[in-house]
Every structure is written in structure tokens, then in C-alpha cells.
Write an enzyme that holds these catalytic residues in place. Structure first.
Site, PDB file in Angstrom:
ATOM      1  N   ARG A 130     -34.409  -2.027  -9.877  1.00 17.17           N
ATOM      2  CA  ARG A 130     -35.637  -2.144  -9.275  1.00 17.17           C
ATOM      3  C   ARG A 130     -35.513  -2.224  -7.734  1.00 17.17           C
ATOM      4  O   ARG A 130     -34.414  -2.777  -7.322  1.00 17.17           O
ATOM      5  CB  ARG A 130     -36.283  -3.633  -9.598  1.00 17.17           C
ATOM      6  CG  ARG A 130     -36.560  -3.599 -11.228  1.00 17.17           C
ATOM      7  CD  ARG A 130     -37.178  -5.066 -11.371  1.00 17.17           C
ATOM      8  NE  ARG A 130     -36.281  -6.110 -11.621  1.00 17.17           N
ATOM      9  CZ  ARG A 130     -36.434  -7.142 -11.977  1.00 17.17           C
ATOM     10  NH1 ARG A 130     -37.724  -7.730 -12.135  1.00 17.17           N
ATOM     11  NH2 ARG A 130     -35.550  -8.141 -12.298  1.00 17.17           N
ATOM     12  N   GLN A 132     -25.965 -15.384  -8.826  1.00 20.67           N
ATOM     13  CA  GLN A 132     -27.661 -15.765  -8.387  1.00 20.67           C
ATOM     14  C   GLN A 132     -27.243 -16.621  -7.219  1.00 20.67           C
ATOM     15  O   GLN A 132     -26.322 -16.293  -6.348  1.00 20.67           O
ATOM     16  CB  GLN A 132     -28.087 -16.496  -9.554  1.00 20.67           C
ATOM     17  CG  GLN A 132     -28.600 -15.733 -10.828  1.00 20.67           C
ATOM     18  CD  GLN A 132     -27.671 -15.451 -11.815  1.00 20.67           C
ATOM     19  OE1 GLN A 132     -26.927 -16.567 -12.163  1.00 20.67           O
ATOM     20  NE2 GLN A 132     -27.373 -14.392 -12.247  1.00 20.67           N
ATOM     21  N   GLY A 135     -25.550  -9.203 -11.167  1.00 20.74           N
ATOM     22  CA  GLY A 135     -24.915  -7.722 -10.889  1.00 20.74           C
ATOM     23  C   GLY A 135     -24.103  -7.843  -9.774  1.00 20.74           C
ATOM     24  O   GLY A 135     -24.559  -8.015  -8.579  1.00 20.74           O
ATOM     25  N   HIS A 136     -22.866  -7.826  -9.918  1.00 17.82           N
ATOM     26  CA  HIS A 136     -21.545  -8.143  -8.748  1.00 17.82           C
ATOM     27  C   HIS A 136     -21.041  -6.668  -8.525  1.00 17.82           C
ATOM     28  O   HIS A 136     -20.339  -6.165  -9.537  1.00 17.82           O
ATOM     29  CB  HIS A 136     -20.728  -9.121  -9.154  1.00 17.82           C
ATOM     30  CG  HIS A 136     -21.492 -10.221  -9.269  1.00 17.82           C
ATOM     31  ND1 HIS A 136     -20.681 -11.521  -9.609  1.00 17.82           N
ATOM     32  CD2 HIS A 136     -22.692 -10.886  -9.044  1.00 17.82           C
ATOM     33  CE1 HIS A 136     -21.296 -12.534  -9.650  1.00 17.82           C
ATOM     34  NE2 HIS A 136     -22.738 -12.248  -9.401  1.00 17.82           N
ATOM     35  N   GLY A 147     -29.655 -14.585  -4.328  1.00 19.86           N
ATOM     36  CA  GLY A 147     -28.744 -13.448  -5.345  1.00 19.86           C
ATOM     37  C   GLY A 147     -28.464 -12.378  -4.533  1.00 19.86           C
ATOM     38  O   GLY A 147     -29.130 -12.209  -3.462  1.00 19.86           O
ATOM     39  N   ASP A 148     -27.463 -11.570  -5.068  1.00 15.50           N
ATOM     40  CA  ASP A 148     -27.181 -10.267  -4.423  1.00 15.50           C
ATOM     41  C   ASP A 148     -26.849 -10.242  -3.041  1.00 15.50           C
ATOM     42  O   ASP A 148     -27.098  -9.526  -1.950  1.00 15.50           O
ATOM     43  CB  ASP A 148     -28.400  -9.182  -4.401  1.00 15.50           C
ATOM     44  CG  ASP A 148     -28.667  -9.120  -5.902  1.00 15.50           C
ATOM     45  OD1 ASP A 148     -27.923  -9.239  -6.858  1.00 15.50           O
ATOM     46  OD2 ASP A 148     -29.703  -8.835  -6.068  1.00 15.50           O
ATOM     47  N   LYS A 203     -21.810 -11.426  -3.177  1.00 14.46           N
ATOM     48  CA  LYS A 203     -20.832 -12.494  -3.606  1.00 14.46           C
ATOM     49  C   LYS A 203     -19.471 -11.647  -4.047  1.00 14.46           C
ATOM     50  O   LYS A 203     -18.233 -12.091  -4.025  1.00 14.46           O
ATOM     51  CB  LYS A 203     -21.315 -13.299  -4.737  1.00 14.46           C
ATOM     52  CG  LYS A 203     -22.289 -14.375  -4.381  1.00 14.46           C
ATOM     53  CD  LYS A 203     -23.184 -14.905  -5.406  1.00 14.46           C
ATOM     54  CE  LYS A 203     -23.834 -14.176  -6.380  1.00 14.46           C
ATOM     55  NZ  LYS A 203     -25.160 -13.592  -5.686  1.00 14.46           N
TER      56      LYS A 203
HETATM   57  P1  GDP Z   1     -23.885 -10.127  -5.572  1.00 11.90           P
HETATM   58  O1  GDP Z   1     -24.740 -10.097  -6.711  1.00 11.90           O
HETATM   59  O2  GDP Z   1     -23.991 -11.147  -4.712  1.00 11.90           O
HETATM   60  O3  GDP Z   1     -22.304  -9.749  -6.142  1.00 11.90           O
HETATM   61  O4  GDP Z   1     -24.025  -8.655  -4.613  1.00 11.90           O
HETATM   62  P2  GDP Z   1     -24.619  -7.102  -5.225  1.00 11.90           P
HETATM   63  O5  GDP Z   1     -23.431  -6.514  -5.788  1.00 11.90           O
HETATM   64  O6  GDP Z   1     -25.721  -7.458  -6.322  1.00 11.90           O
HETATM   65  O7  GDP Z   1     -25.046  -6.555  -4.015  1.00 11.90           O
HETATM   66  C1  GDP Z   1     -24.459  -6.502  -2.848  1.00 11.90           C
HETATM   67  C2  GDP Z   1     -24.314  -5.125  -2.227  1.00 11.90           C
HETATM   68  O8  GDP Z   1     -24.116  -4.813  -1.076  1.00 11.90           O
HETATM   69  C3  GDP Z   1     -23.438  -4.225  -3.292  1.00 11.90           C
HETATM   70  O9  GDP Z   1     -23.965  -2.922  -3.442  1.00 11.90           O
HETATM   71  C4  GDP Z   1     -22.412  -4.322  -2.297  1.00 11.90           C
HETATM   72  O10 GDP Z   1     -21.441  -3.173  -2.480  1.00 11.90           O
HETATM   73  C5  GDP Z   1     -23.086  -4.109  -0.903  1.00 11.90           C
HETATM   74  N1  GDP Z   1     -22.405  -5.069   0.219  1.00 11.90           N
HETATM   75  C6  GDP Z   1     -21.499  -6.225   0.290  1.00 11.90           C
HETATM   76  N2  GDP Z   1     -21.576  -6.693   1.406  1.00 11.90           N
HETATM   77  C7  GDP Z   1     -21.754  -5.541   2.440  1.00 11.90           C
HETATM   78  C8  GDP Z   1     -21.985  -5.411   3.629  1.00 11.90           C
HETATM   79  O11 GDP Z   1     -21.337  -6.170   4.436  1.00 11.90           O
HETATM   80  N3  GDP Z   1     -22.410  -4.256   4.207  1.00 11.90           N
HETATM   81  C9  GDP Z   1     -23.119  -3.361   3.330  1.00 11.90           C
HETATM   82  N4  GDP Z   1     -23.657  -2.328   3.956  1.00 11.90           N
HETATM   83  N5  GDP Z   1     -23.171  -3.541   2.049  1.00 11.90           N
HETATM   84  C10 GDP Z   1     -22.444  -4.638   1.475  1.00 11.90           C
HETATM   85  P1  IMO Z   2     -26.523 -11.963  -8.827  1.00  9.56           P
HETATM   86  O1  IMO Z   2     -25.289 -12.494  -9.308  1.00  9.56           O
HETATM   87  C1  IMO Z   2     -30.813 -11.506  -7.850  1.00  9.56           C
HETATM   88  C2  IMO Z   2     -33.506 -13.520 -10.900  1.00  9.56           C
HETATM   89  C3  IMO Z   2     -34.432 -12.660 -11.507  1.00  9.56           C
HETATM   90  C4  IMO Z   2     -35.710 -13.548 -11.970  1.00  9.56           C
HETATM   91  C5  IMO Z   2     -34.963 -14.629 -11.971  1.00  9.56           C
HETATM   92  C6  IMO Z   2     -34.722 -15.211 -13.367  1.00  9.56           C
HETATM   93  O2  IMO Z   2     -26.231 -10.278  -8.904  1.00  9.56           O
HETATM   94  O3  IMO Z   2     -26.689 -12.428  -7.518  1.00  9.56           O
HETATM   95  P2  IMO Z   2     -33.159 -14.466 -15.381  1.00  9.56           P
HETATM   96  O4  IMO Z   2     -33.067 -13.061 -16.098  1.00  9.56           O
HETATM   97  O5  IMO Z   2     -31.904 -15.091 -14.894  1.00  9.56           O
HETATM   98  O6  IMO Z   2     -34.011 -15.460 -16.250  1.00  9.56           O
HETATM   99  O7  IMO Z   2     -34.182 -14.201 -14.126  1.00  9.56           O
HETATM  100  O8  IMO Z   2     -33.801 -14.838 -11.180  1.00  9.56           O
HETATM  101  N1  IMO Z   2     -32.157 -13.124 -10.845  1.00  9.56           N
HETATM  102  C7  IMO Z   2     -31.512 -12.376  -9.716  1.00  9.56           C
HETATM  103  N2  IMO Z   2     -31.799 -12.017  -8.658  1.00  9.56           N
HETATM  104  N3  IMO Z   2     -29.508 -11.600  -8.323  1.00  9.56           N
HETATM  105  C8  IMO Z   2     -29.107 -12.031  -9.427  1.00  9.56           C
HETATM  106  O9  IMO Z   2     -27.578 -12.320  -9.828  1.00  9.56           O
HETATM  107  C9  IMO Z   2     -30.075 -12.587 -10.363  1.00  9.56           C
HETATM  108  N4  IMO Z   2     -30.263 -13.034 -11.660  1.00  9.56           N
HETATM  109  C10 IMO Z   2     -31.446 -13.311 -11.648  1.00  9.56           C
HETATM  110  O10 IMO Z   2     -34.661 -11.326 -10.771  1.00  9.56           O
HETATM  111  O11 IMO Z   2     -36.405 -13.616 -10.598  1.00  9.56           O
HETATM  112 MG    MG Z   3     -26.128  -8.835  -7.817  1.00 11.94          MG
END
Ligand code: GDP
Ligand code: IMO
Ligand code: MG
Length: 454
Positions: A325, A225, A39-40, A11-12, A15
Site C-alpha cells: 500500500r 511497529q 515488514g523489515h 513503524g517502518d 528498524k
Molecule cells: P522497518 O519496518 O522499520 O524495518 O522498516 P521497513 O523495512 O519497513 O522500511 C524502511 C525502508 O527504507 C526499507 O525499504 C529500507 O531498505 C529503507 N531504508 C532504511 N534506511 C534508509 C535510509 O537511510 N535511506 C533510504 N533511502 N532508505 C532507507
Molecule cells: P513494521 O515492524 C507500519 C499498522 C497497520 C494498522 C495498525 C494495526 O514494519 O514497522 P495490525 O495488523 O498490527 O493489527 O494493524 O498498525 N501496522 C504497521 N504500520 N509498520 C508496521 O510494522 C506495522 N504493523 C502494523 O497499518 O494501522
Molecule cells: Mg516495516
């Protein structure tokens, strides 16, 4: 055609940013699993949008669909839509009638069960995701379509709520409130149903999407995720309760596998690892109290590793979008990525965050694992075995900080040579081509190599 965006790690991976980038050429962006645990982040015109339920494309005026594989908390949904309205946007969001509804008791039970589970807790987001999917599989769930029919809604609530109340009170000894009260739930959720109907938001997802595809529209399927927290292919039980992997895109939308398979499946890779939650992590650097198993910052910390971890965490802003967190961080884990490439059948890769690693003298990757005296190149099927794996690292020369906006404008060849060596190693190992490279959080800070819709 469809383009499916899948997280290849935990995750994170960024995407939301890739959906935003490629979503320009899409007419519809649909999510196929998960709920407001996601969390996107999308950065648009200097403004940062953090979305947990509404598909990322909604920020740019695309139709956003929550597919039948999603679990929908109407409270979050309307809050997010209202916040976007306040920012001057007019999101067009549709919700599958077959999607399941997260009710307040699911959230309460998620919290209680996490506390009970102790070492087996995944560190969930406490959004009620797991309990809602449990009820779906247990055939006692409430679906979005049920909110539109008061008689059905009442019948379903009268069946399920006493069971949930008994579970909370008698098994867990919890005090229950209106989250477990049929009348209160009926009134609140009937009203949500009325708003969904008034705003014409509900759809038969598969039919809706197929009609759009037949009319020549481009559809993007936005995974939430990542593969290693997929309920089937991830590090069970430290997983989420849905299928972020590409197969989920067909089951969770009602589009046939042949339709999704004719399109592209893009794996989103973060250039290092981040993890919110518990369970093993063979390439972890340092640790985070309460998440890294057995970690005690007083005794367990290797200062060099901690320094590196803090550097990466701070440079990358590795703090949860939803929960705030601190995320655990580590070096790239190639066995994890090989597993993801196979499970998803990636046609292309977007590798993000190479800017975050800039300034390090050396960048490492876990190339393989040593497990029971053998070298292995992919993830073992049990999490206990994965925890026994010792990563064998490969080392790359680091790259310096450069003007990343300039690099993005100039193109792939402008990426520092050492970073390109790193990227090409990953692409070769995964036998997939690089479609995009993220060099910063903004959409302009992406090197676009290939547009999947062209
Ligand atoms: P997702 O859950 O996969 O959509 O990703 P999140 O939004 O939770 O986390 C990605 C974080 O990294 C966000 O704060 C984005 O703005 C940031 N981000 C995405 N791509 C890049 C990158 O290439 N470089 C940097 N420094 N940040 C990035
Ligand atoms: P995005 O879409 C990172 C993790 C939680 C926990 C496990 C189960 O932003 O990438 P849940 O609440 O889904 O039952 O939790 O999955 N988790 C994520 N970790 N990015 C996410 O979403 C997540 N969604 C759930 O931390 O370990
Ligand atoms: Mg995220």
C-alpha cells in the site's frame, strides 16, 4: 548486554536495517512483540530480504528468537525459513513456548472486523494480530507449547473454535470454512508442532536469553511497529495490539527490566513521517485515499503539498513492505518524538532517510502543536485531541543530493551541513545522542557514530 531497537514513530522507520548494522556484534536477535504484521527490510550483498516474522539478524547467521510477547503464524514462519533456505541461508530460529499462535480463524476475523468497524478501522494488515492478542488476554489462546502436546491442543481447540465460529456466523453473518473446523485445525497445527519439535526450535525464552547473557553473549531485542502505534502509548484505536515500546522488551522476552535497563535503548527515527493506516496525522502532506480521514483526491488536494508528498513517497519508496500500500507521508512530528523519547527512555538515536529529503529547498518539522489555544510540546493522550492539534512548523534550509556512499565512508562530518543542523536539532530536542545516520537503504549507506556494544 542487551541493545533494544525501538520504532519511535508509526513503524517502518528502518528498524530492520539498524538491527542488521548493529546486529553484527550480537549473538542473538530476539523479537519481543508483534507477528507477521511487521515488514523489515535488510539489504545484504545487494540482495533485498523482506522479513515479516523471522528476526532480521537471521540473515547474517545470528540466532533469531521469537519471544513470548510475539504472536506466531507457523505458516508464515516456515514459509520464511524455507525461502531463506532457497537463498542459500541456514537460519537458526527459536520460538518461545509461551508465544501465542495465530490460527486461520484469527485472520478471517481480522478481515471481517476491519470491514465492520468502518471509521474506527485501523487499516490493519489483516494478519490476525488483534484477534490473537484478544484471545491471549481472554485466556482462550493457543500457545506454541500447546502445539507440542496433541491432547492439550485438541482440548483448547474444542473450547475455542465453536465460539469463534458462532462469532463469525451469528454476529457477523459470515460463511465459515475449514478455518473454523476443529479436526482440520488439529491436524494442521499438530503437524506444525511436530516440525517445531523435530527441528528443536522451541525454547523457554527468558531462561534461554538470560543463559546466553550470563555466558557473555550480546543480545539484541528487535522491536517491530512503533511507539505511536503501541496499544498503550499510541493513537488508540488506530494502533497495533502489542507494546512496541521498550517496556515490551522485558515483558515480551522474560528478561528482567533491570537487565534490559542496563543495556541501551535505541530509538529509530525516520527523518520525516510515514504511516500505513488510518487516523489523524497533524503533519501529513497531501493524503492517501482510504487512509487519510475524509480525503478525496478530487476536492481535498493542495497541489503543492501533493507534489511534495509524491516526491518524498517515491524517493523514499514509501510503499508497504507487507501490503504494497502507498504510505501516507508528512513532516517530522517533534511532539510525537518527545512522547517516544519519554516512553522508551532512549539512550541513543538512529536517524534514517536523510538522503530522501535531499534536493528539497526547505525541510520543515512540526515543532509543537496548538491545541485549544495553548502550545503543547508532546502528544495529548486521546487521539481525538491529537486530531485537533495544529502543528506549528519550524523551517530548515534543505541540502543537496551528494554521493551518500562516500559520505557514509567518510563519517559524520561529511554529512551536508544543513542536514547536520537538522539532525542536531532533533537530538537536542530529545536529549539523546546520535548513534547512526541512515543515508541510503544499504548497510554501507549508514554513518556510524557510536557502536552500542562497545
Ligand atoms: P522497518 O519496518 O522499520 O524495518 O522498516 P521497513 O523495512 O519497513 O522500511 C524502511 C525502508 O527504507 C526499507 O525499504 C529500507 O531498505 C529503507 N531504508 C532504511 N534506511 C534508509 C535510509 O537511510 N535511506 C533510504 N533511502 N532508505 C532507507
Ligand atoms: P513494521 O515492524 C507500519 C499498522 C497497520 C494498522 C495498525 C494495526 O514494519 O514497522 P495490525 O495488523 O498490527 O493489527 O494493524 O498498525 N501496522 C504497521 N504500520 N509498520 C508496521 O510494522 C506495522 N504493523 C502494523 O497499518 O494501522
Ligand atoms: Mg516495516
Amino acid at each position: 548486554m542487551t541493545v533494544t531497537i525501538v520504532g519511535s514513530q508509526l513503524g517502518d522507520e528502518g528498524k530492520g536495517g539498524v538491527v542488521d548494522l548493529y546486529g553484527d556484534a550480537a549473538d542473538v536477535v530476539a523479537r519481543y512483540q508483534g507477528g507477521d504484521n511487521a515488514g523489515h527490510t535488510v539489504v545484504h550483498d545487494g540482495e533485498k530480504y523482506k522479513l515479516s516474522l523471522v528476526p532480521s539478524g537471521a540473515v547474517r547467521g545470528k540466532v533469531g528468537v521469537l519471544g513470548n510477547g510475539c504472536v506466531v503464524n507457523p505458516e508464515t514462519l516456515f514459509e520464511e525459513i524455507d525461502t531463506l533456505h532457497d537463498k542459500g541461508l541456514d537460519p537458526d530460529v527459536r520460538v518461545a513456548e509461551r508465544a501465542h499462535v495465530i490460527l486461520p480463524y484469527h485472520r478471517v476475523l481480522d478481515g471481517i472486523e476491519e470491514d465492520e468497524k468502518a471509521d474506527l478501522a485501523a487499516g490493519t494488515t489483516k494478519r490476525g494480530i488483534g484477534p490473537t492478542y484478544e484471545d491471549k488476554a481472554g485466556r482462550r489462546g493457543i500457545r506454541v507449547g500447546d502445539l507440542l502436546d496433541p491432547d492439550v491442543l485438541r482440548e483448547r481447540l474444542e473450547y475455542v473454535v465453536p465460539q469463534k465460529r458462532a462469532l463469525a456466523e451469528e454476529v457477523f453473518g459470515a460463511d465459515v470454512g475449514e478455518a473454523f473446523d476443529v479436526e482440520h485445525l488439529f491436524e494442521t497445527y499438530r503437524e506444525y508442532g511436530e516440525r517445531l519439535a523435530e527441528e528443536n526450535m522451541t525454547v523457554d525464552c527468558g531462561t534461554y536469553l538470560q543463559d546466553r547473557i550470563d555466558a557473555g553473549d550480546n543480545v539484541m531485542l528487535e522491536g517491530a511497529q512503533g511507539t505511536s502505534i503501541d496499544i498503550d502509548h499510541g493513537i488508540y484505536p488506530y494502533v497495533t495490539s502489542s507494546n512496541p515500546t521498550a517496556g515490551g522488551a522485558t515483558v515480551g522476552t522474560g528478561l528482567g527490566p533491570t537487565v534490559v535497563g542496563q543495556g541501551e535503548v535505541i530509538g529509530i527515527v525516520k527523518a520525516y513521517l510515514s504511516r500505513v493506516g488510518t487516523g489523524p496525522l497533524p503533519t501529513e502532506l497531501g493524503g492517501v485515499e482510504g487512509q487519510t480521514p475524509g480525503y478525496d483526491p478530487e476536492t481535498g488536494a493542495d497541489t503543492d503539498e501533493e507534489e511534495l508528498a509524491t516526491y518524498i513517497r517515491d524517493e523514499g519508496g514509501e510503499y508497504g513492505t507487507v501490503t504494497g500500500r502507498p504510505r501516507r507521508v508528512g513532516w517530522l512530528d517533534m511532539p510525537m518524538l518527545r512522547h517516544a523519547a519519554r516512553a522508551n527512555g532512549f539512550t541513543g538515536l538512529a536517524i534514517n532517510h536523510i538522503d530522501v529529503l535531499a534536493g528539497l529547498e526547505e525541510v520543515k518539522v512540526g515543532h509543537s502543536y496548538e491545541l485549544d489555544g495553548e502550545t503543547v510540546y508532546t502528544m495529548p493522550p486521546t487521539t481525538e485531541k491529537w486530531g485537533d492539534c495544529e502543528a506549528t512548523f519550524k523551517s530548515f534550509d534543505g541540502w543537496s543530493e551528494v554521493d551518500w556512499a562516500e559520505v557514509a565512508a567518510e563519517g559524520y562530518e561529511a554529512i551536508p551541513e544543513n542536514a547536520r543542523t537538522y539532525l542536531e536539532y532533533v537530538a537536542d530536542e530529545l536529549e539523546a545522542s546520535i548513534y547512526a545516520v541512515g543515508v541510503g537503504p544499504g548497510r554501507e549507506e549508514t554513518v556510524v557514530v557510536e557502536n552500542p556494544y562497545e
